[in-house]
Design an enzyme around this catalytic site. Structure first.
Site, mmCIF file in Angstrom:
data_model
loop_
_atom_site.group_PDB
_atom_site.id
_atom_site.type_symbol
_atom_site.label_atom_id
_atom_site.label_comp_id
_atom_site.label_asym_id
_atom_site.label_seq_id
_atom_site.Cartn_x
_atom_site.Cartn_y
_atom_site.Cartn_z
ATOM 1 C CD GLN A 34 8.182 -10.934 -1.899
ATOM 2 O OE1 GLN A 34 8.594 -10.642 -3.008
ATOM 3 N NE2 GLN A 34 7.899 -12.170 -1.544
ATOM 4 C CB CYS A 35 3.616 -4.530 -2.121
ATOM 5 S SG CYS A 35 3.122 -5.586 -3.463
ATOM 6 C CB THR A 36 7.186 -0.343 -1.307
ATOM 7 O OG1 THR A 36 8.169 -1.157 -1.912
ATOM 8 C CG2 THR A 36 7.837 0.608 -0.346
#
Lengths: 396, 396
Positions: A261-263
């Site tokens: 989910q982290c970019t």
């Protein structure tokens, strides 16, 4: 004799900030329109890595009216990549990003008109429970009124689906919309084309003709309208971010682990994409056809006095592994789930009820735009790509 | 149980800042060397538009040891374009840029090891009066010791001539040097090649072989040395910023009006060039040949597991009017006024006396490198480009 202007540091800051632009106009770009730059109202959707840098680039170009929208708080990992935040913004649970970003802009340049909006953008594929429906409708309406009251919208969020509602509203309102999106080591910057049917263009054209001169506020307002309403030679519309998709946007985060989910992107991408997005806006603002300017991919006009800023591409895609950059051109799709006539008409007819239905059930968008039918016809084909291979492995 | 690590916000900031890099290594770049990134010492010459953004990009890549050098103060026109300064830095005559920049880096990330040096770089064509000679010699020596104590030097000043002495010292010390330079609407980012004759490479190679493993401080120091000393297959050296010049650098500002002395560039350029400069450094740090990595201009290696960061070009040139970007390759010139064997040898022989002579009299560099002779041989040619025209206008 009034010395206030030369003594007040804030006034000095304003004239100093203009100095760069005035030198630029004097020496290289006599056609640079400092009035339109200082008057244009920009709405930034997302105040993360891209949003912070876009806001900085807008100020560097003399753009003063900036609204930042975000729903997050400044996290400990943000300041080293998100250029408007400091360590202090992370303390005590973290300041709201939009609020911290607007404060930071004022610390840099006290005369900026920076506003902050704490709002989560409603997204297809993230269904709304019945008891939340009223709140989500209010959020949709707030977003719509924000877009209506700005001249330009930057789409700078980190999921595909959060770009859908703003894209639809911009198409409906015929607002200049600019997307910047990052992969792990590549970037896309794109200006969306105009909407399928501009609102009340006759009225606005009348306004344009009535006060078509520069220098006063009315003239600037007129120029803003021109940005989005010159329709005499619209021709083929340029595409939006969703025009090349064959499925409706859906939830892209819920089934992913935390790390997914982290970019995760190479740090060089965001400043490059943000800079290009703002340079693209400056090109649109200076093009006589505004939002309807045709997409260019290369040109012999460089150095020509009527196009001192250069070409105005539709899309710019870049790759860090190859240190390469390309301009691309894509037209609007009749089946687009965000900007097609079918979608915009239904949005006009049913309003936010349509939006709520699309959010709760993305297949509704696919039915409406004919994508469902398209997919069925594709699936009804059966192609044996390689007969030898097919024979060897066949058990039917 | 010690909870200090999870309670102290500064420690949280450190682990959060590392999170991005760890996710990057985990998901996409298993070969990412976080130890070398956090250990490498970078010297930034110039803390203006480029210097501020390069420092930010270094921190985003996990680079922690940053020294900023500048001789200016923060002016009122700076904060909207120079991303480490605020309005407050402009008050009371303006804070020293290097000092304000280092403070700003610490506000963003308290664990950064940021140093500031207030120094004007001595420049060819800006003659030194006799009574100033001692001070200028001291400045030269300070610059030399700074370059010697860092692993990487970024050349980010706004004149050609201020890049000469750092280029020469980097060639002599065989340090990684990266240049970013802006025109009005174009940019150049370049890694300089190695120097003509590395210092004491035998000694360093011995060190390398003795402790060639990762994880401990010695190993990292060894890697730093490798960056600049792997010479077994140096082949043709890559060029420096001055290698394609046919005149020595001279004073480019004194005879210009105030507006011409200001750096007038499109605001999008500096963040793009700064980002590319730092991405280039990360490429060098991860290349087995370091400073001696051959220059690449395009490649089929993308996606290959042994080169996950992509190609390592020598130069990147970009144009905003065309939204285009090119990679280029240039080799070192025997007549270069900054990195050629003739210049570096003379610098080693005569030390800072040589530098002072070159500063006071740029033709000395042209004599030394053979450029004077070259220009004379060019001038001895007489070419009538168009005989008809020549006849029509001739009065001889």
């Amino acid at each position: 004799m009034n010395l206030a202007a030369s003594m007040d540091p804030k006034r000095l800051a304003v004239s100093a900030a203009d100095l760069n632009l005035k030198l630029m106009r004097w020496r290289t770009l006599p056609s640079l329109d400092i009035n339109i730059l200082s008057s244009v109202k920009c709405l930034l959707l997302g105040a993360g890595t891209l949003g912070c840098q876009v806001a900085r680039m807008l100020m560097a170009w003399g753009i003063r009216r900036i609204t930042l929208l975000d729903s997050g708080r400044v996290a400990m990992s943000n300041p080293v990549r998100q250029s408007l935040y400091t360590f202090e913004d992370c303390l005590d649970g973290g300041e709201l990003k939009a609020v911290a970003a607007a404060k930071s802009l004022k610390r840099i340049f006290p005369a900026v008109e920076a506003e902050s909006i704490n709002l989560a953008i409603p997204m297809p594929g993230h269904p709304v429970p019945a008891q939340e429906a009223d709140n989500v409708l209010k959020d949709c309406e707030l977003l719509q009124s924000l877009i209506a009251s700005h001249d330009v919208v930057f789409l700078l969020t980190d999921t595909r689906e959060s770009r859908w509602l703003p894209t639809l509203i911009c198409a409906n309102e015929n607002k200049v919309a600019i997307t910047a999106a990052l992969g792990f080591d590549s970037y896309l910057v794109m200006r969306h084309g105009s909407g399928p049917r501009p609102v009340s263009s006759d009225m606005l054209d009348a306004t344009c003709n009535a006060s078509d001169k520069t220098g006063d506020v009315n003239a600037i307002v007129t120029q803003m309208h021109k940005l989005s309403t010159k329709n005499e030679d619209r021709g083929q519309r340029l595409g939006c971010y969703f025009c090349s998709d064959v499925v409706a946007p859906i939830d892209s985060t819920s089934n992913r682990t935390l790390d997914q989910q982290c970019t995760v992107t190479r740090p060089g991408l965001a400043p490059i994409a943000s800079s290009l997005a703002v340079e693209l806006l400056v090109g649109i603002l200076h093009h006589p056809k505004g939002i309807n300017a045709p997409g260019e991919i290369s040109s012999s006009i460089v150095g020509s006095s009527d196009r001192p800023l250069g070409i105005l591409p539709h899309q710019i895609r870049g790759s860090l592994p190859q240190f390469s950059q390309l301009t691309l051109l894509g037209y609007s799709s009749k089946s687009c789930t965000a900007c097609s006539d079918a979608v915009v008409s239904e949005f006009r007819r049913k309003g936010m009820e349509f939006v709520l239905q699309a959010i709760n059930q993305p297949s509704y968008l696919e039915d409406l735009t004919g994508l469902t039918e398209l997919m069925e016809s594709v699936n009804s084909f059966r192609v044996d790509w390689d007969e030898d291979d097919s024979d060897a492995n066949a058990d039917d």
